[in-house]
Design a protein around this motif. Structure first.
Motif, PDB file in Angstrom:
ATOM      1  N   GLU A 290       0.836  -1.213   0.000  1.00  0.00           N
ATOM      2  CA  GLU A 290       0.000   0.000   0.000  1.00  0.00           C
ATOM      3  C   GLU A 290       0.861   1.250   0.000  1.00  0.00           C
ATOM      4  N   LEU A 291       2.047   1.140   0.622  1.00  0.00           N
ATOM      5  CA  LEU A 291       2.906   2.303   0.814  1.00  0.00           C
ATOM      6  C   LEU A 291       4.267   2.080   0.190  1.00  0.00           C
ATOM      7  N   ARG A 292       4.883   3.201  -0.201  1.00  0.00           N
ATOM      8  CA  ARG A 292       6.298   3.212  -0.582  1.00  0.00           C
ATOM      9  C   ARG A 292       7.025   4.060   0.449  1.00  0.00           C
ATOM     10  N   LEU A 293       8.034   3.496   1.089  1.00  0.00           N
ATOM     11  CA  LEU A 293       8.773   4.252   2.107  1.00  0.00           C
ATOM     12  C   LEU A 293       9.634   5.313   1.421  1.00  0.00           C
ATOM     13  N   LEU A 294       9.636   6.520   1.983  1.00  0.00           N
ATOM     14  CA  LEU A 294      10.376   7.645   1.400  1.00  0.00           C
ATOM     15  C   LEU A 294      11.675   7.929   2.148  1.00  0.00           C
ATOM     16  N   THR A 295      11.877   7.246   3.282  1.00  0.00           N
ATOM     17  CA  THR A 295      13.090   7.448   4.077  1.00  0.00           C
ATOM     18  C   THR A 295      13.743   6.084   4.272  1.00  0.00           C
ATOM     19  N   ARG A 296      15.050   6.072   4.281  1.00  0.00           N
ATOM     20  CA  ARG A 296      15.776   4.829   4.608  1.00  0.00           C
ATOM     21  C   ARG A 296      15.927   4.781   6.115  1.00  0.00           C
ATOM     22  N   GLY A 297      15.162   3.914   6.747  1.00  0.00           N
ATOM     23  CA  GLY A 297      15.163   3.919   8.211  1.00  0.00           C
ATOM     24  C   GLY A 297      14.618   5.244   8.705  1.00  0.00           C
ATOM     25  N   ALA A 298      15.076   5.657   9.886  1.00  0.00           N
ATOM     26  CA  ALA A 298      14.627   6.934  10.451  1.00  0.00           C
ATOM     27  C   ALA A 298      15.715   7.974  10.227  1.00  0.00           C
ATOM     28  N   GLU A 299      15.329   9.139   9.697  1.00  0.00           N
ATOM     29  CA  GLU A 299      16.291  10.223   9.503  1.00  0.00           C
ATOM     30  C   GLU A 299      16.451  11.022  10.796  1.00  0.00           C
ATOM     31  N   GLN A 300      17.668  11.457  11.066  1.00  0.00           N
ATOM     32  CA  GLN A 300      17.946  12.232  12.274  1.00  0.00           C
ATOM     33  C   GLN A 300      18.258  13.679  11.908  1.00  0.00           C
ATOM     34  N   ALA A 301      18.203  14.537  12.906  1.00  0.00           N
ATOM     35  CA  ALA A 301      18.471  15.958  12.667  1.00  0.00           C
ATOM     36  C   ALA A 301      19.942  16.162  12.308  1.00  0.00           C
ATOM     37  N   THR A 302      20.196  17.158  11.478  1.00  0.00           N
ATOM     38  CA  THR A 302      21.583  17.508  11.149  1.00  0.00           C
ATOM     39  C   THR A 302      22.179  18.326  12.298  1.00  0.00           C
ATOM     40  N   GLU A 303      23.492  18.422  12.301  1.00  0.00           N
ATOM     41  CA  GLU A 303      24.158  19.229  13.337  1.00  0.00           C
ATOM     42  C   GLU A 303      23.702  20.685  13.267  1.00  0.00           C
ATOM     43  N   ALA A 304      23.487  21.167  12.035  1.00  0.00           N
ATOM     44  CA  ALA A 304      23.047  22.561  11.876  1.00  0.00           C
ATOM     45  C   ALA A 304      21.659  22.758  12.479  1.00  0.00           C
TER      46      ALA A 304
END
Length: 327
Positions: A290-304
């Motif tokens: 039903e879905l296509r994942l748009l992220t590989r795993g969970a994305e984390q915040a950048t240092e900036a």
């Protein structure tokens, strides 16, 4: 709830910086750009993400939910310029399907969940969410309803209190803390956050305090989740939100602790798998993902991003696109 966090002690200015705003906008854009689209912000908060998305997409209609009446009022003022394109609703996100039904919007093009405690709630001393400032032990995101953290601490059986701390706070010393609370409340009920913090300093072994962060962090998280029924609400809300997405619609979820992220990961993974038996050479009708994942795993915040808004540090972002109707 808009600008979110499970952390503490960020500068006051952080409340005005929505977490991962650019990434959220990029992920939602293909589903909502250049058309009369509908987006649900299931955790409106102070309306930071919503304001940016409404400004970028002049044909967008926003449905904003929040359980906190104070946040809803503040977001309403912030979004006043777009009032003709917004529906702001006082509701917990597990009512997403009911709310959309009442508005006559069975299908939507985008859904955003920004989980955790809002900056508004953390920064309002009187709400009792923060272990770094003394306040009544309240912790209700909707102060008009439900039990307070003090009621949980003073009335739950010891075994039940230990379960809450263990499951929702992932607290190793849940049994010790629950027993300490029971001894304390036998003398006088716990009413203030400083009283609880003092008790936790005594109950959590010193060696653990040196390595495990603030000894109150896990207990405060557990009480907040219990008081607000956060995980149960998410377990109901996510399937409802995904079922409401039109084909081509997208969902973005920002989680701030592992328990929430696990629920999101499981639900998205389940719906992005084929249900055709693996030994069949062709995809069965109505059995594809039903879905296509748009992220590989969970994305984390950048240092900036973390430098700009320290409350983004624990974020785990996941996103998916609806690629076919459910069978």
């Amino acid at each position: 709830m808009g600008q979110h966090s499970s952390g503490e002690d960020a500068p006051a200015g952080a409340r005005h910086v929505p977490v991962a705003l650019t990434r959220v906008a990029d992920l939602l854009r293909p589903a909502i750009a250049d058309r009369a689209a509908v987006l649900v912000d299931a955790t409106l908060g102070l309306g930071g993400h919503a304001a940016a998305l409404l400004a970028s997409h002049p044909q967008l209609t926003l449905v904003g939910l929040d359980r906190d009446p104070q946040a809803l009022a503040m977001a309403g003022r912030r979004l006043a310029a777009h009032a003709d394109r917004t529906h702001l609703v006082h509701a917990v996100y597990d009512r997403i399907v009911d709310v959309l039904g009442e508005l006559g919007l069975p299908r939507v093009d985008g859904v955003l969940f920004d989980l955790g405690v809002s900056s508004l709630q953390l920064d309002a001393d009187e709400r009792g969410f923060s272990y770094s400032r003394d306040a009544d032990l309240d912790m209700r995101m909707d102060p008009t309803t439900g039990p307070t953290a003090a009621e949980v601490l003073n009335t739950y059986p010891v075994a039940e209190l230990a379960r809450v701390l263990r499951e929702y706070g992932e607290e190793r010393f849940a049994g010790r803390i629950a027993a300490a609370v029971a001894r304390r409340r036998a003398r006088a009920p716990l009413r203030r956050s400083a009283e609880l913090v003092e008790l936790l300093y005594e109950a959590v072994p010193a060696a653990s305090r040196r390595t495990g962060g603030h000894p109150a962090k896990r207990t405060f998280q557990a009480l907040r989740i219990e008081v607000n029924g956060e995980l149960d609400a998410l377990r109901t809300a996510l399937p409802g939100a995904l079922d409401s997405l039109a084909v081509g619609g997208r969902i973005v979820v920002l989680a701030y602790q592992s328990l929430e992220d696990r629920i999101v990961k499981r639900e998205l993974a389940e719906r992005s798998r084929s249900r055709t038996p693996v030994d069949l050479p062709v995809e069965l009708p109505d059995h594809g993902p039903e879905l296509r994942l748009l992220t590989r795993g969970a994305e984390q915040a950048t240092e900036a991003e973390i430098a700009e808004n320290p409350r983004a540090a624990p974020v785990r972002l996941r996103a998916a696109e609806r690629i076919r109707e459910a069978a």
